[in-house]
Motif scaffolding. Structure first.
Motif, PDB file in Angstrom:
ATOM      1  N   LYS A 134       0.824  -1.216   0.000  1.00  0.00           N
ATOM      2  CA  LYS A 134       0.000   0.000   0.000  1.00  0.00           C
ATOM      3  C   LYS A 134       0.860   1.269   0.000  1.00  0.00           C
ATOM      4  O   LYS A 134       0.341   2.387   0.115  1.00  0.00           O
ATOM      5  N   HIS A 135       2.189   1.066  -0.091  1.00  0.00           N
ATOM      6  CA  HIS A 135       3.141   2.186  -0.160  1.00  0.00           C
ATOM      7  C   HIS A 135       3.044   3.101   1.051  1.00  0.00           C
ATOM      8  O   HIS A 135       3.111   4.329   0.944  1.00  0.00           O
ATOM      9  N   ILE A 136       2.872   2.481   2.220  1.00  0.00           N
ATOM     10  CA  ILE A 136       2.843   3.215   3.479  1.00  0.00           C
ATOM     11  C   ILE A 136       4.052   2.762   4.300  1.00  0.00           C
ATOM     12  O   ILE A 136       4.226   1.571   4.567  1.00  0.00           O
ATOM     13  N   ASN A 137       4.894   3.708   4.681  1.00  0.00           N
ATOM     14  CA  ASN A 137       6.105   3.384   5.428  1.00  0.00           C
ATOM     15  C   ASN A 137       5.803   3.290   6.923  1.00  0.00           C
ATOM     16  O   ASN A 137       5.389   4.277   7.539  1.00  0.00           O
ATOM     17  N   VAL A 138       5.999   2.101   7.480  1.00  0.00           N
ATOM     18  CA  VAL A 138       5.787   1.895   8.912  1.00  0.00           C
ATOM     19  C   VAL A 138       6.951   1.076   9.463  1.00  0.00           C
ATOM     20  O   VAL A 138       7.657   0.379   8.727  1.00  0.00           O
ATOM     21  N   GLU A 139       7.138   1.161  10.767  1.00  0.00           N
ATOM     22  CA  GLU A 139       8.109   0.314  11.459  1.00  0.00           C
ATOM     23  C   GLU A 139       7.332  -0.796  12.153  1.00  0.00           C
ATOM     24  O   GLU A 139       6.431  -0.528  12.946  1.00  0.00           O
ATOM     25  N   VAL A 140       7.656  -2.058  11.831  1.00  0.00           N
ATOM     26  CA  VAL A 140       6.940  -3.199  12.410  1.00  0.00           C
ATOM     27  C   VAL A 140       7.891  -3.966  13.321  1.00  0.00           C
ATOM     28  O   VAL A 140       8.970  -4.386  12.883  1.00  0.00           O
ATOM     29  N   GLU A 141       7.504  -4.129  14.574  1.00  0.00           N
ATOM     30  CA  GLU A 141       8.348  -4.875  15.502  1.00  0.00           C
ATOM     31  C   GLU A 141       7.590  -6.071  16.054  1.00  0.00           C
ATOM     32  O   GLU A 141       6.363  -6.039  16.203  1.00  0.00           O
ATOM     33  N   PHE A 142       8.344  -7.126  16.339  1.00  0.00           N
ATOM     34  CA  PHE A 142       7.757  -8.381  16.818  1.00  0.00           C
ATOM     35  C   PHE A 142       7.267  -8.239  18.255  1.00  0.00           C
ATOM     36  O   PHE A 142       7.935  -7.648  19.105  1.00  0.00           O
ATOM     37  N   SER A 143       6.086  -8.796  18.528  1.00  0.00           N
ATOM     38  CA  SER A 143       5.533  -8.812  19.879  1.00  0.00           C
ATOM     39  C   SER A 143       5.076 -10.229  20.200  1.00  0.00           C
ATOM     40  O   SER A 143       4.218 -10.778  19.506  1.00  0.00           O
ATOM     41  N   TRP A 144       5.674 -10.812  21.215  1.00  0.00           N
ATOM     42  CA  TRP A 144       5.309 -12.170  21.604  1.00  0.00           C
ATOM     43  C   TRP A 144       4.350 -12.104  22.793  1.00  0.00           C
ATOM     44  O   TRP A 144       4.739 -12.113  23.946  1.00  0.00           O
TER      45      TRP A 144
END
Length: 290
Positions: A134-144
């Motif tokens: 979708k051409h949206i810049n986000v930071e994705v971090e893992f959550s357990w």
């Protein structure tokens, strides 16, 4: 002897899966100290495996087949053969879905508002791919686990989390703004295994009977005696999976009627059948409907 290496999902679906296999004709016995349950079929070897990892092991050929969620196949980008869907109706009546949620007082109203923001999720690869497309810049971090707490504590701007009704998310004061994917349990097979005629036949046999057992969970059989002159009235009342089975009773003006119906209809259906003239009504459970 040829054997099929079968993965059983460890965790929330484990007991439901073992019960489903038992209804289908396979009794699986789990030892708490072993990841390799016994099964009453010498041609199957079972392994317990987390649903999150199942598709990777099936893709590699460590397992020939297994059960896992569509979400984890997508997350691992696994190249597996999907035999078909299995809807565990006794586990949940609502389809599981992965949604994007933000604090109730957040100014984020749409996906575009997440430009440059941080998202916490267990479904990292899928989420990154979803926003990249979708051409949206986000930071994705893992959550357990405890993902809702991350956004409440201000450790992330939004979360991508799995839910059925959304009640847990709302209970944490969060607001759902977008649904990314609906998921369900899928029976998957290794692509090389499915090319083996014996394994293909065995996999299809298992899937057929699992589907039959699942279908039977919400259905019951009804058997009754009906005066022949009342048959048309009774037939107008009866819903059925297929046309009812009708047999004439010996030396009588009565007939025997047998039908498969949705279990939720029975409480209203039986009184109506009695009013129409049916007698000796028997309701019985079904193991499989094929």
């Amino acid at each position: 002897m040829k054997r099929l290496r079968l993965g059983i999902p460890k965790g929330s679906l484990q007991n439901a899966t073992i019960n489903l296999f038992e209804k289908s004709g396979w009794k699986i016995s789990v030892n708490s100290r072993s990841y390799f349950p016994d099964i009453n079929d010498p041609t199957i070897e079972c392994s317990l495996c987390r649903a999150q990892e199942m598709s990777r092991y099936v893709e590699r050929g460590t397992l020939d087949a297994g059960l896992t969620g569509r979400d984890w196949i997508e997350e691992n980008e696994s190249d597996v053969h999907v035999v078909g869907d299995l809807v565990y109706s006794k586990v949940s009546q609502n389809p599981a879905k992965w949604v994007l949620a933000v604090p109730g007082d957040s100014e984020i109203k749409s996906l575009e508002d997440l430009e440059g923001k941080k998202i916490a999720t267990e479904l990292v690869n899928f989420t990154k791919r979803y926003f990249r497309e979708k051409h949206i810049n986000v930071e994705v971090e893992f959550s357990w686990g405890a993902t809702e707490a991350k956004v409440v504590a201000g450790l992330a701007d939004a979360i991508v989390e799995v839910t059925e009704t959304g009640s847990t998310i709302r209970a944490h004061g969060l607001r759902i703004i977008h649904e990314l994917m609906q998921t369900n349990t899928q029976f998957i097979a290794n692509k090389q295994a499915i090319k083996d005629p014996w394994k293909k036949e065995k996999i299809e046999q298992i899937f057929l009977l699992l589907q039959g057992a699942l279908k039977a969970e919400n259905m019951v059989g009804l058997k009754m005696n009906v005066p022949a002159k009342k048959m048309e009235e009774v037939m107008n009342i009866l819903p059925s999976l297929n046309a009812p089975t009708i047999a004439e009773l010996y030396n009588s003006k009565w007939v025997s009627v047998e039908v498969v119906v949705d279990s939720g209809m029975v409480r209203d259906l039986i009184p109506r059948l009695m009013q129409a003239g049916a007698e000796g009504i028997i309701e019985y459970a079904l193991n499989k409907v094929i």
